[in-house]
Design a protein around this motif. Structure first.
Motif, PDB file in Angstrom:
ATOM      1  N   TYR A 259       0.836  -1.193   0.000  1.00  0.00           N
ATOM      2  CA  TYR A 259       0.000   0.000   0.000  1.00  0.00           C
ATOM      3  C   TYR A 259       0.879   1.254   0.000  1.00  0.00           C
ATOM      4  O   TYR A 259       1.884   1.329   0.707  1.00  0.00           O
ATOM      5  CB  TYR A 259      -0.925   0.017   1.220  1.00  0.00           C
ATOM      6  CG  TYR A 259      -2.016  -1.018   1.147  1.00  0.00           C
ATOM      7  CD1 TYR A 259      -3.163  -0.789   0.417  1.00  0.00           C
ATOM      8  CD2 TYR A 259      -1.878  -2.235   1.801  1.00  0.00           C
ATOM      9  CE1 TYR A 259      -4.177  -1.737   0.340  1.00  0.00           C
ATOM     10  CE2 TYR A 259      -2.878  -3.194   1.740  1.00  0.00           C
ATOM     11  CZ  TYR A 259      -4.020  -2.934   1.007  1.00  0.00           C
ATOM     12  OH  TYR A 259      -5.003  -3.872   0.927  1.00  0.00           O
ATOM     13  N   ALA A 260       0.461   2.228  -0.802  1.00  0.00           N
ATOM     14  CA  ALA A 260       1.249   3.462  -0.913  1.00  0.00           C
ATOM     15  C   ALA A 260       1.061   4.376   0.289  1.00  0.00           C
ATOM     16  O   ALA A 260       1.920   5.214   0.569  1.00  0.00           O
ATOM     17  CB  ALA A 260       0.852   4.198  -2.188  1.00  0.00           C
ATOM     18  N   ARG A 261      -0.045   4.207   1.006  1.00  0.00           N
ATOM     19  CA  ARG A 261      -0.341   5.030   2.177  1.00  0.00           C
ATOM     20  C   ARG A 261      -1.384   4.293   2.996  1.00  0.00           C
ATOM     21  O   ARG A 261      -1.944   3.292   2.548  1.00  0.00           O
ATOM     22  CB  ARG A 261      -0.855   6.416   1.744  1.00  0.00           C
ATOM     23  CG  ARG A 261      -2.160   6.395   0.997  1.00  0.00           C
ATOM     24  CD  ARG A 261      -2.461   7.711   0.298  1.00  0.00           C
ATOM     25  NE  ARG A 261      -1.568   7.877  -0.840  1.00  0.00           N
ATOM     26  CZ  ARG A 261      -1.806   7.318  -2.041  1.00  0.00           C
ATOM     27  NH1 ARG A 261      -2.864   6.558  -2.229  1.00  0.00           N
ATOM     28  NH2 ARG A 261      -0.979   7.498  -3.036  1.00  0.00           N
ATOM     29  N   SER A 262      -1.685   4.775   4.180  1.00  0.00           N
ATOM     30  CA  SER A 262      -2.699   4.121   5.003  1.00  0.00           C
ATOM     31  C   SER A 262      -4.085   4.360   4.409  1.00  0.00           C
ATOM     32  O   SER A 262      -4.292   5.292   3.618  1.00  0.00           O
ATOM     33  CB  SER A 262      -2.651   4.657   6.434  1.00  0.00           C
ATOM     34  OG  SER A 262      -3.126   5.999   6.475  1.00  0.00           O
ATOM     35  N   VAL A 263      -5.028   3.527   4.797  1.00  0.00           N
ATOM     36  CA  VAL A 263      -6.397   3.677   4.296  1.00  0.00           C
ATOM     37  C   VAL A 263      -6.968   5.029   4.734  1.00  0.00           C
ATOM     38  O   VAL A 263      -7.664   5.697   3.961  1.00  0.00           O
ATOM     39  CB  VAL A 263      -7.286   2.512   4.790  1.00  0.00           C
ATOM     40  CG1 VAL A 263      -8.739   2.747   4.383  1.00  0.00           C
ATOM     41  CG2 VAL A 263      -6.790   1.186   4.227  1.00  0.00           C
ATOM     42  N   THR A 264      -6.681   5.448   5.957  1.00  0.00           N
ATOM     43  CA  THR A 264      -7.180   6.748   6.438  1.00  0.00           C
ATOM     44  C   THR A 264      -6.625   7.890   5.600  1.00  0.00           C
ATOM     45  O   THR A 264      -7.370   8.788   5.175  1.00  0.00           O
ATOM     46  CB  THR A 264      -6.791   6.950   7.910  1.00  0.00           C
ATOM     47  OG1 THR A 264      -7.358   5.899   8.693  1.00  0.00           O
ATOM     48  CG2 THR A 264      -7.306   8.291   8.419  1.00  0.00           C
ATOM     49  N   GLU A 265      -5.319   7.872   5.353  1.00  0.00           N
ATOM     50  CA  GLU A 265      -4.715   8.908   4.508  1.00  0.00           C
ATOM     51  C   GLU A 265      -5.297   8.858   3.102  1.00  0.00           C
ATOM     52  O   GLU A 265      -5.527   9.907   2.475  1.00  0.00           O
ATOM     53  CB  GLU A 265      -3.205   8.702   4.441  1.00  0.00           C
ATOM     54  CG  GLU A 265      -2.462   9.020   5.725  1.00  0.00           C
ATOM     55  CD  GLU A 265      -0.986   8.709   5.615  1.00  0.00           C
ATOM     56  OE1 GLU A 265      -0.199   9.384   6.296  1.00  0.00           O
ATOM     57  OE2 GLU A 265      -0.619   7.785   4.848  1.00  0.00           O
ATOM     58  N   ASN A 266      -5.560   7.663   2.616  1.00  0.00           N
ATOM     59  CA  ASN A 266      -6.105   7.529   1.263  1.00  0.00           C
ATOM     60  C   ASN A 266      -7.503   8.127   1.171  1.00  0.00           C
ATOM     61  O   ASN A 266      -7.838   8.789   0.179  1.00  0.00           O
ATOM     62  CB  ASN A 266      -6.139   6.061   0.857  1.00  0.00           C
ATOM     63  CG  ASN A 266      -6.396   5.882  -0.623  1.00  0.00           C
ATOM     64  OD1 ASN A 266      -5.611   6.295  -1.461  1.00  0.00           O
ATOM     65  ND2 ASN A 266      -7.531   5.278  -0.954  1.00  0.00           N
ATOM     66  N   VAL A 267      -8.326   7.890   2.190  1.00  0.00           N
ATOM     67  CA  VAL A 267      -9.681   8.450   2.197  1.00  0.00           C
ATOM     68  C   VAL A 267      -9.614   9.978   2.219  1.00  0.00           C
ATOM     69  O   VAL A 267     -10.354  10.656   1.486  1.00  0.00           O
ATOM     70  CB  VAL A 267     -10.482   7.915   3.397  1.00  0.00           C
ATOM     71  CG1 VAL A 267     -11.795   8.686   3.561  1.00  0.00           C
ATOM     72  CG2 VAL A 267     -10.778   6.427   3.214  1.00  0.00           C
ATOM     73  N   PRO A 349      -0.551   3.733  -5.761  1.00  0.00           N
ATOM     74  CA  PRO A 349       0.589   4.657  -5.745  1.00  0.00           C
ATOM     75  C   PRO A 349       0.231   6.070  -6.178  1.00  0.00           C
ATOM     76  O   PRO A 349       0.666   7.044  -5.550  1.00  0.00           O
ATOM     77  CB  PRO A 349       1.574   3.999  -6.716  1.00  0.00           C
ATOM     78  CG  PRO A 349       1.249   2.543  -6.651  1.00  0.00           C
ATOM     79  CD  PRO A 349      -0.236   2.476  -6.462  1.00  0.00           C
ATOM     80  N   ASP A 350      -0.548   6.207  -7.258  1.00  0.00           N
ATOM     81  CA  ASP A 350      -0.959   7.539  -7.716  1.00  0.00           C
ATOM     82  C   ASP A 350      -2.276   7.919  -7.057  1.00  0.00           C
ATOM     83  O   ASP A 350      -3.291   7.239  -7.245  1.00  0.00           O
ATOM     84  CB  ASP A 350      -1.114   7.560  -9.241  1.00  0.00           C
ATOM     85  CG  ASP A 350       0.236   7.515  -9.939  1.00  0.00           C
ATOM     86  OD1 ASP A 350       1.167   8.191  -9.476  1.00  0.00           O
ATOM     87  OD2 ASP A 350       0.351   6.805 -10.948  1.00  0.00           O
TER      88      ASP A 350
END
Length: 450
Positions: A259-267, A349-350
Motif C-alpha cells: 500500500y502506498a499510504r494508510s487507508v485513512t490517509e487515502n480516504v 501509488p498515484d
C-alpha cells in the motif's frame, strides 16, 4: 418518431461517433510513452508470436493480473506488429463500442416500473432518442476520457467498462418481458451477463463495482422493485466473489500487496481528488498525465469528505422518488460514486489519475440523458452543443498526447515539484542525443526526490 425523424436521428448518431473517432486520430501515431515502454515495447509476452497462455498468466506487478487486457495487446501485436498506431486505433474502436452499448442502455425506459413490461409499454416509456444520444456524446467526447482512450495502457479501463456495460444491458434485458412458455429466453441472456462480468474482471479490477451499478440502474434509473434487483445484483456478484477468492489464493492478497499510504490517509486524499475531478468534469482545464496530488491535512480532508457525503446523501434522497425530475440525475451521481469507490478503499501509488474517470463518466451520461428526457423536444440542441464544446477539447488533448515531450512538458509545468515528469523528459532527451539537457533534468529530479 416519424421516418424522416428516425433517419435524421440515425445520421446524428453516426456523426457523433465519427466526431469521436476524428478527435482521437491526432494521437494515433504517437510513440510509446511511460508504462507503454515496459508493458508493451519491452514486454516479450505481448510481442508477435508470443503464447496466449503466457499473456493469460502474465502479471505486470505481483498483485496485478489482467489476462483479457494482455491478451488483447498480444492479438494486436500478432495482427499488426509493434507499431503504436495499431494499438491506439484498437483502443479508439473499443471506446466507440463502449459508447454504442451505453447508447442502448440510455435508450431504455427510465423511472417507469410497470407490472407488465411488454414491448409496446417499453417503447412508449423509452426516453427520447436525442436525450440518450446527448449522454452518449458526453461519454465519448469529454476530454477527461483522453487518458483512457489515447494512452494504450488505459485500455484495461475501456475493456472492463465495455464488458461491464454489456453485462448490465443483458441482465436488464433478461427481465424486460416474460418469456413464452418453454422458451427459457432469460437463461441465455443471464449466462451472457455472467460471462461478461467474468471478462470485465479479467480486464481490470474496478469491475467489482458493476453489480452495484447494475442495482442502481435497475432500482433508480429504471424504477424497478428493490428486492428482485438485489437478487439479480447478487447473481452478477457471484463472479466478483470468485474473483476475490482467486486473488486471495493465487496472488496472496485480495487488494494490493504493497500500500502506498494508510487507508485513512487515502480516504482523506481521495475526498480532495474527487472534488478536483468534479471540477475537471465541468471545467476541463489543467489536465495532466501526472497531477500534483498529496494527502491533505485533517481539517481540509474532513471538509472534503463532508462535501462528498453531502452529494451522496442528496443523491440517495432524490433517487427515492423514481418519477421525479431529479431521480435520473441522482442515479447518475450514485453510478459515478460506485465507479470511484474502489480507489477510496485501496491506496494506489498515484493518488489522482484521469484514467479512473472512465467508468464514473457512465454516471454522468446517465444523469444527462435522464434529465434531458424532460425536455426531449430540445435534447437535440444539447447534442449539438456538446459536440461543439467537447470535440475541440478532446482533439486538443489528442494533440498533446501525440507528442510525449509536449505531454510530459505539460506535466512538469503543472507539477513543478514532481520528479516523474522530469525523469521522463530526461529519458527522451538522452534518447535524442541531448545529453546536457538530460543530465540537467535528472539533476533537478534528484534534488526534488533525493
Amino acid at each position: 418518431m416519424s421516418d424522416s425523424s428516425r433517419l435524421l436521428h440515425r445520421l446524428a448518431v453516426a456523426l457523433v461517433f465519427v466526431a469521436a473517432l476524428l478527435c482521437c486520430l491526432p494521437a494515433a501515431d504517437a510513440p510509446f510513452t511511460f508504462d507503454e515502454h515496459a508493458g508493451i515495447e519491452d514486454n516479450r509476452v505481448v510481442h508477435p508470436g508470443a503464447s496466449f497462455t503466457e499473456a493469460l498468466r502474465y502479471r505486470y506487478s505481483p498483485d496485478q493480473a489482467r489476462p483479457v487486457f494482455f491478451s488483447s495487446l498480444l492479438l494486436d501485436a500478432d495482427l499488426w506488429g509493434l507499431k503504436p498506431r495499431a494499438f491506439r486505433l484498437t483502443g479508439f474502436f473499443i471506446h466507440l463500442a463502449c459508447g454504442a452499448i451505453l447508447y442502448l442502455l440510455l435508450r431504455r425506459p427510465h423511472g417507469t416500473a410497470t407490472v407488465a413490461r411488454t414491448a409496446p409499454a417499453l417503447a412508449a416509456a423509452a426516453p427520447a432518442a436525442p436525450a440518450a444520444l446527448a449522454g452518449t456524446a458526453l461519454f465519448l467526447l469529454h476530454p477527461l476520457q483522453s487518458e483512457s482512450v489515447l494512452y494504450i495502457w488505459g485500455r484495461s479501463e475501456i475493456l472492463s467498462t465495455l464488458f461491464g456495460l454489456l453485462a448490465i444491458l443483458l441482465a436488464l434485458a433478461a427481465d424486460d418481458r416474460k418469456p413464452a412458455p418453454g422458451t427459457g429466453r432469460r437463461y441465455p441472456l443471464w449466462a451472457g451477463a455472467v460471462a461478461c462480468m467474468a471478462l470485465a474482471l479479467a480486464s481490470k479490477e474496478e469491475a467489482v463495482a458493476i453489480p452495484v451499478i447494475f442495482y442502481i440502474w435497475w432500482r433508480w434509473a429504471e424504477g424497478r422493485p428493490a428486492r428482485p434487483g438485489i437478487l439479480r445484483a447478487a447473481v452478477l456478484g457471484l463472479p466478483v466473489v470468485l474473483f476475490l477468492l482467486w486473488r486471495g489464493i493465487a496472488l496472496g492478497e485480495v487488494g494490493r500487496q504493497v500500500y502506498a499510504r494508510s487507508v485513512t490517509e487515502n480516504v482523506l486524499g481521495q475526498s480532495v481528488v474527487t472534488l478536483r475531478m468534479l471540477r475537471l468534469f465541468f471545467l476541463p482545464f489543467s489536465q495532466s498525465i501526472d497531477h500534483p496530488a498529496e494527502v491533505p491535512g485533517l481539517v481540509l480532508g474532513t471538509l472534503a469528505i463532508a462535501a462528498c457525503v453531502f452529494m451522496i446523501g442528496w443523491a440517495i434522497y432524490a433517487a427515492r422518488a423514481p418519477e421525479g425530475a431529479a431521480a435520473p440525475i441522482a442515479a447518475g451521481v450514485l453510478v459515478a460514486a460506485a465507479g470511484t469507490a474502489l480507489y477510496w478503499i485501496v491506496p494506489l501509488p498515484d493518488l489522482m489519475c484521469e484514467r479512473r474517470a472512465y467508468l464514473p463518466l457512465v454516471g454522468a451520461a446517465l444523469a444527462m440523458s435522464g434529465a434531458l428526457r424532460y425536455v426531449h423536444r430540445r435534447a437535440h440542441l444539447a447534442v449539438i452543443a456538446l459536440v461543439l464544446l467537447l470535440a475541440p477539447a478532446m482533439a486538443a488533448r489528442a494533440r498533446v498526447w501525440s507528442d510525449p515531450n509536449r505531454l510530459w512538458g505539460e506535466a512538469a509545468r503543472l507539477a513543478p515539484q514532481k520528479a516523474r515528469p522530469l525523469i521522463n523528459l530526461g529519458v527522451m532527451a538522452a534518447e535524442s542525443g541531448d545529453r546536457g539537457r538530460a543530465l540537467a533534468l535528472f539533476d533537478q529530479a534528484i534534488r526534488l526526490e533525493p
